[in-house]
Design a protein around this motif. Structure first.
Motif, PDB file in Angstrom:
ATOM      1  N   PHE A 118     -58.438  36.918  32.568  1.00  0.00           N
ATOM      2  CA  PHE A 118     -56.983  37.045  32.493  1.00  0.00           C
ATOM      3  C   PHE A 118     -56.358  35.876  31.743  1.00  0.00           C
ATOM      4  CE2 PHE A 118     -55.733  40.114  36.165  1.00  0.00           C
ATOM      5  CZ  PHE A 118     -56.439  41.123  35.529  1.00  0.00           C
ATOM      6  N   LEU A 119     -56.885  34.670  31.943  1.00  0.00           N
ATOM      7  CA  LEU A 119     -56.357  33.518  31.200  1.00  0.00           C
ATOM      8  C   LEU A 119     -56.454  33.754  29.693  1.00  0.00           C
ATOM      9  CD1 LEU A 119     -57.625  30.294  33.022  1.00  0.00           C
ATOM     10  CD2 LEU A 119     -55.258  31.085  32.793  1.00  0.00           C
ATOM     11  N   ARG A 120     -57.593  34.263  29.221  1.00  0.00           N
ATOM     12  CA  ARG A 120     -57.758  34.535  27.788  1.00  0.00           C
ATOM     13  C   ARG A 120     -56.810  35.630  27.334  1.00  0.00           C
ATOM     14  NH1 ARG A 120     -63.245  34.586  29.303  1.00  0.00           N
ATOM     15  NH2 ARG A 120     -63.377  36.842  28.920  1.00  0.00           N
ATOM     16  N   LEU A 121     -56.702  36.689  28.114  1.00  0.00           N
ATOM     17  CA  LEU A 121     -55.841  37.815  27.747  1.00  0.00           C
ATOM     18  C   LEU A 121     -54.380  37.398  27.670  1.00  0.00           C
ATOM     19  CD1 LEU A 121     -57.454  40.646  29.894  1.00  0.00           C
ATOM     20  CD2 LEU A 121     -57.353  40.576  27.388  1.00  0.00           C
ATOM     21  N   PHE A 122     -53.917  36.643  28.645  1.00  0.00           N
ATOM     22  CA  PHE A 122     -52.505  36.270  28.661  1.00  0.00           C
ATOM     23  C   PHE A 122     -52.186  35.237  27.587  1.00  0.00           C
ATOM     24  CE2 PHE A 122     -52.639  37.772  33.238  1.00  0.00           C
ATOM     25  CZ  PHE A 122     -51.954  38.949  32.947  1.00  0.00           C
ATOM     26  N   ASP A 123     -53.148  34.405  27.237  1.00  0.00           N
ATOM     27  CA  ASP A 123     -52.943  33.494  26.117  1.00  0.00           C
ATOM     28  C   ASP A 123     -52.684  34.284  24.835  1.00  0.00           C
ATOM     29  OD1 ASP A 123     -54.314  31.886  23.677  1.00  0.00           O
ATOM     30  OD2 ASP A 123     -53.483  30.463  25.108  1.00  0.00           O
ATOM     31  N   VAL A 124     -53.479  35.328  24.610  1.00  0.00           N
ATOM     32  CA  VAL A 124     -53.294  36.181  23.436  1.00  0.00           C
ATOM     33  C   VAL A 124     -51.946  36.893  23.501  1.00  0.00           C
ATOM     34  CG1 VAL A 124     -54.129  38.288  22.304  1.00  0.00           C
ATOM     35  CG2 VAL A 124     -55.749  36.510  22.984  1.00  0.00           C
ATOM     36  N   GLU A 125     -51.610  37.441  24.667  1.00  0.00           N
ATOM     37  CA  GLU A 125     -50.362  38.188  24.815  1.00  0.00           C
ATOM     38  C   GLU A 125     -49.139  37.297  24.597  1.00  0.00           C
ATOM     39  OE1 GLU A 125     -50.511  41.285  24.706  1.00  0.00           O
ATOM     40  OE2 GLU A 125     -51.044  42.247  26.606  1.00  0.00           O
ATOM     41  N   LEU A 126     -49.146  36.103  25.155  1.00  0.00           N
ATOM     42  CA  LEU A 126     -48.002  35.210  24.996  1.00  0.00           C
ATOM     43  C   LEU A 126     -47.869  34.698  23.569  1.00  0.00           C
ATOM     44  CD1 LEU A 126     -48.327  33.228  28.338  1.00  0.00           C
ATOM     45  CD2 LEU A 126     -46.422  34.721  27.700  1.00  0.00           C
ATOM     46  N   THR A 127     -48.986  34.397  22.933  1.00  0.00           N
ATOM     47  CA  THR A 127     -48.943  33.954  21.536  1.00  0.00           C
ATOM     48  C   THR A 127     -48.341  35.046  20.658  1.00  0.00           C
ATOM     49  OG1 THR A 127     -50.876  32.525  21.860  1.00  0.00           O
ATOM     50  CG2 THR A 127     -50.337  33.152  19.595  1.00  0.00           C
ATOM     51  N   HIS A 128     -48.768  36.280  20.881  1.00  0.00           N
ATOM     52  CA  HIS A 128     -48.214  37.414  20.148  1.00  0.00           C
ATOM     53  C   HIS A 128     -46.729  37.598  20.471  1.00  0.00           C
ATOM     54  CE1 HIS A 128     -48.063  41.411  18.297  1.00  0.00           C
ATOM     55  NE2 HIS A 128     -47.386  41.789  19.374  1.00  0.00           N
ATOM     56  N   GLY A 129     -46.382  37.468  21.754  1.00  0.00           N
ATOM     57  CA  GLY A 129     -44.997  37.641  22.148  1.00  0.00           C
ATOM     58  C   GLY A 129     -44.066  36.627  21.509  1.00  0.00           C
TER      59      GLY A 129
ATOM     60  N   THR B 179     -49.358  44.977  12.450  1.00  0.00           N
ATOM     61  CA  THR B 179     -49.140  44.005  13.520  1.00  0.00           C
ATOM     62  C   THR B 179     -49.789  44.479  14.803  1.00  0.00           C
ATOM     63  OG1 THR B 179     -47.041  43.319  12.537  1.00  0.00           O
ATOM     64  CG2 THR B 179     -47.389  42.777  14.857  1.00  0.00           C
ATOM     65  N   VAL B 180     -49.621  45.764  15.117  1.00  0.00           N
ATOM     66  CA  VAL B 180     -50.227  46.332  16.311  1.00  0.00           C
ATOM     67  C   VAL B 180     -51.744  46.274  16.226  1.00  0.00           C
ATOM     68  CG1 VAL B 180     -50.467  48.425  17.705  1.00  0.00           C
ATOM     69  CG2 VAL B 180     -48.246  47.844  16.698  1.00  0.00           C
ATOM     70  N   THR B 181     -52.288  46.632  15.085  1.00  0.00           N
ATOM     71  CA  THR B 181     -53.737  46.645  14.902  1.00  0.00           C
ATOM     72  C   THR B 181     -54.337  45.259  15.116  1.00  0.00           C
ATOM     73  OG1 THR B 181     -53.503  48.408  13.263  1.00  0.00           O
ATOM     74  CG2 THR B 181     -55.611  47.251  13.318  1.00  0.00           C
ATOM     75  N   ASP B 182     -53.736  44.262  14.503  1.00  0.00           N
ATOM     76  CA  ASP B 182     -54.237  42.895  14.648  1.00  0.00           C
ATOM     77  C   ASP B 182     -54.172  42.446  16.104  1.00  0.00           C
ATOM     78  OD1 ASP B 182     -54.654  42.816  11.940  1.00  0.00           O
ATOM     79  OD2 ASP B 182     -52.826  41.680  11.489  1.00  0.00           O
ATOM     80  N   HIS B 183     -53.091  42.784  16.763  1.00  0.00           N
ATOM     81  CA  HIS B 183     -52.936  42.370  18.154  1.00  0.00           C
ATOM     82  C   HIS B 183     -53.941  43.068  19.066  1.00  0.00           C
ATOM     83  CE1 HIS B 183     -51.231  40.965  21.820  1.00  0.00           C
ATOM     84  NE2 HIS B 183     -50.739  42.128  22.187  1.00  0.00           N
TER      85      HIS B 183
ATOM     86  N   GLU C 296     -57.253  41.384  18.822  1.00  0.00           N
ATOM     87  CA  GLU C 296     -57.296  40.107  19.533  1.00  0.00           C
ATOM     88  C   GLU C 296     -57.407  40.313  21.045  1.00  0.00           C
ATOM     89  OE1 GLU C 296     -53.719  38.283  18.250  1.00  0.00           O
ATOM     90  OE2 GLU C 296     -54.510  37.673  16.301  1.00  0.00           O
ATOM     91  N   VAL C 297     -56.635  41.274  21.572  1.00  0.00           N
ATOM     92  CA  VAL C 297     -56.673  41.542  23.012  1.00  0.00           C
ATOM     93  C   VAL C 297     -58.056  42.016  23.442  1.00  0.00           C
ATOM     94  CG1 VAL C 297     -55.845  43.107  24.820  1.00  0.00           C
ATOM     95  CG2 VAL C 297     -54.215  42.001  23.280  1.00  0.00           C
ATOM     96  N   LEU C 298     -58.617  42.959  22.713  1.00  0.00           N
ATOM     97  CA  LEU C 298     -59.913  43.500  23.099  1.00  0.00           C
ATOM     98  C   LEU C 298     -61.034  42.490  22.898  1.00  0.00           C
ATOM     99  CD1 LEU C 298     -59.462  47.132  21.754  1.00  0.00           C
ATOM    100  CD2 LEU C 298     -59.257  46.311  24.106  1.00  0.00           C
ATOM    101  N   GLY C 299     -60.863  41.610  21.933  1.00  0.00           N
ATOM    102  CA  GLY C 299     -61.826  40.522  21.777  1.00  0.00           C
ATOM    103  C   GLY C 299     -61.787  39.586  22.977  1.00  0.00           C
ATOM    104  N   ALA C 300     -60.575  39.289  23.454  1.00  0.00           N
ATOM    105  CA  ALA C 300     -60.428  38.413  24.619  1.00  0.00           C
ATOM    106  C   ALA C 300     -60.945  39.086  25.889  1.00  0.00           C
ATOM    107  CB  ALA C 300     -58.957  38.027  24.802  1.00  0.00           C
TER     108      ALA C 300
END
Length: 244
Positions: A46-57, A84-88, A91-95
């Protein structure tokens, strides 16, 4: 139905602490156990996922902080440019690592709800997460499509809303909601979210968010409530402590 708590825009210096807050807030949620059954890996994933989500946000959406990083809300305007959606999603699925298939399924379900609530033509990432998950699992990296300019924004999705677990029911979520709903009302924009928590559902309901009822994430899985708010909707007086 206003709150006195200070709400401000987040910046990059907030990401680490807000990622930890989100991970702590969601680690015991019904969907969390469905996504990652292994509790020993759940928090760090979750830490990795939320880091990606917040950076994108911060780059493409709106992130608000309540008080001294005591709460956070992440809003995403839609529709978004396909690239933009594709790149995000990549990143999410990688995390997500080994949990990418269930994360992809959850995101695909959210896409369907969002497309219906915001009346998008199929949703900008409909089917994308599942496809990227399969590609990543196979070691493939598909080239993202070159999307055209996005349509005018029609609504904002509340992607995440959380208060520090030890400070719940102190109107932190209410302050964050009230703050951004004024922006949506001024711009005439629809609000949408998906939640798996009954308390969050009720907090939103007294602020005029409506749901057709729960939909289970999978047979026997946790329920999800897709909720929509029309601009200018008047709040309902809270009962039984709801909306606190």
């Amino acid at each position: 139905m206003e709150s006195e708590m200070t709400v401000r825009a987040a910046d990059v210096t907030d990401i680490a602490e807000l990622s930890a807050l989100l991970a702590e807030a969601f680690v015991t949620n019904p969907v969390a156990g469905w996504l990652i059954a292994d509790v020993s890996n759940r928090y760090t994933t979750f830490l990795r996922l939320f880091d990606v989500e917040l950076t994108h946000g911060l780059a493409h959406g709106v992130v608000h902080v309540a008080g001294n990083r005591e709460g956070v809300a992440l809003w995403q305007p839609y529709p978004m440019r396909l690239t933009t959606v594709t790149d995000h999603e990549r990143e999410v699925l990688g995390a997500a690592g080994i949990y990418r298939r269930r994360v992809a399924h959850l995101r695909a379900v959210r896409d369907e709800h969002r497309a219906a609530a915001l009346r998008l033509p199929g949703g900008p990432s409909a089917g994308l997460a599942a496809g990227l998950a399969a590609g990543l699992a196979a070691g493939l990296a598909a080239e993202p499509a070159d999307g055209s300019a996005p349509e005018p924004v029609v609504g904002h999705e509340l992607v995440y809303l959380a208060a520090a677990p030890w400070l719940r029911r102190r109107r932190i979520g209410a302050a964050l909601l009230d703050h951004h709903q004024r922006t949506l009302d001024a711009a005439g924009l629809v609000g949408h979210t998906v939640t798996d928590q009954e308390y969050a559902r009720d907090l939103l309901a007294v602020r005029g968010w409506r749901t057709p009822g729960p939909r289970h994430l999978s047979p026997g899985g946790p329920p999800l409530w897709s909720m929509r708010r029309e601009p200018g909707t008047r709040p309902i007086p809270p009962t039984a402590g709801y909306g606190r």
